[in-house]
Motif scaffolding. Structure first.
Motif: not given
Lengths: 273, 79
Positions: A157-164, A143-147
């Motif tokens: 991004l973490e919140a999005m992955l959690r929500a998904s 996630l760090d590198s993508v962010g």
């Protein structure tokens, strides 16, 4: 390139290319019709190239637009478009199909991350349009590198992955199997593969089949409408259902009517016994 | 200006694709046609491209920029 503030006559590149594709299809159809009107041979469009004088613009949403150069306008860019004949196997080999995606929900449907329009556009430019693509591109350890690459805070991004990853009920349909009326619930993350509990109108019902994107349940005889609750992996998703109003959709009883009177998201289909 | 698809079909129609026959003792048929020509193009008014052969300033009152169109047709056998 003209940044931001698109002019009225400029059109998005995607729309433009799709429209040319349609025109080439129409040309091909017309050539085929010509052959049937007495021409000795069929003719096909083998290659099509066009060098267009355009001005490239970007609108406020980050969409790239093209505008045809007008009279006496200098400084236009030359865009070379080259269409050639490709075969169906080539299309199948090289085209990404959203239908093959394990989780094809659009990233726009995922709440919880609070991404701005700009951030969504940046993700799309990376090729991330649906949840399946997001999960492949950004597993938690990357996630760090993508962010950094898309300039989106890792927390979002973490919140999005959690929500998904939470269960979601998107729609349901009535399924007739012999004399039984069953309910298929469709969505995402509907089972963790271990335990899935479904309640209709507050009462637990039998789960006949469970996959992450679909559950097949057996409503009780008196169920006609109410809340759907899906509990799995410690999470809960809800929606509403409506069954045909005639009696006898429970197990072992006949006389189930076809179709459903429910609003959008409900359908009805026959299932082999 | 006409729709691009109409222009493409008209271009093929402008070429004699076969000549001759038994009476002439020889028959010539074309199996591929490639053309490159300048065109005037307009887009944005309706989906796709509208195009025409250059009409020039006397035809339009303006010096419209010319775009370049290349198209290749191939004969594919009996209809």
């Amino acid at each position: 390139m003209i940044p931001k503030g698109a002019s009225a006559r400029a059109i998005p590149v995607d729309d433009f290319l799709a429209a040319i594709g349609e025109q080439l299809d129409r040309a091909q159809d017309a050539l085929a019709i010509k052959a049937r009107t007495g021409r000795p041979l069929t003719w096909a469009l083998k290659e099509f190239k066009i060098a267009l004088q355009v001005f490239v613009e970007i609108d406020a949403q980050g969409q790239v637009l093209w505008r045809s150069a007008g009279p006496n306008e200098s400084g236009a860019s030359t865009v070379n478009l080259d269409f050639t004949t490709i075969t169906r196997p080539m299309i199948e080999e090289n085209t990404y199909s959203a239908l093959d995606e394990a989780d094809g929900r659009s990233i726009d449907q995922i709440g919880g991350a609070d991404l701005s329009d700009d951030e969504r556009v940046r993700l799309r430019r990376l090729g991330v349009r649906n949840v399946g693509q997001l999960k492949r591109l950004a597993p938690r350890e990357r996630l760090d590198s993508v962010g950094d690459a898309v300039n989106i805070p890792v927390g979002k991004l973490e919140a999005m992955l959690r929500a998904s990853s939470r269960p979601t009920v998107q729609r349901h349909e009535v399924v007739k199997k012999g004399s039984e009326t069953l309910l298929r619930i469709q969505g995402a993350n509907l089972t963790d593969g271990i335990n899935t509990e479904v309640r209709l109108a507050g009462e637990p019902v039998e789960v006949l089949d469970a996959t992450p994107d679909s559950l097949l349940v057996r409503p009780m005889e008196h169920h006609t409408s109410g809340q759907i609750e899906v509990m799995t992996a410690g999470e809960r998703a809800t929606s509403f259902f409506r069954l045909p109003s005639t009696s006898g959709h429970g197990a072992g009883t006949g006389n189930a009517s076809s179709g459903s009177a429910s609003s959008g998201g409900t359908g009805s289909k026959e299932m082999p016994s | 200006m006409i729709a691009l698809d109409e222009l493409i079909v008209a271009l093929l129609g402008s070429v004699p694709l076969e000549r001759g026959g038994a009476a002439d003792g020889v028959r010539v048929a074309i199996d591929e046609v490639a053309m490159t020509l300048p065109v005037e193009v307009r887009f944005g008014a309706r989906p796709g491209i509208e195009a025409s052969a250059p009409r020039g300033r006397y035809g339009t009152g303006f010096d419209l920029p010319h775009h370049l169109l290349s198209v290749t047709f191939t004969a594919g056998g009996e209809p």
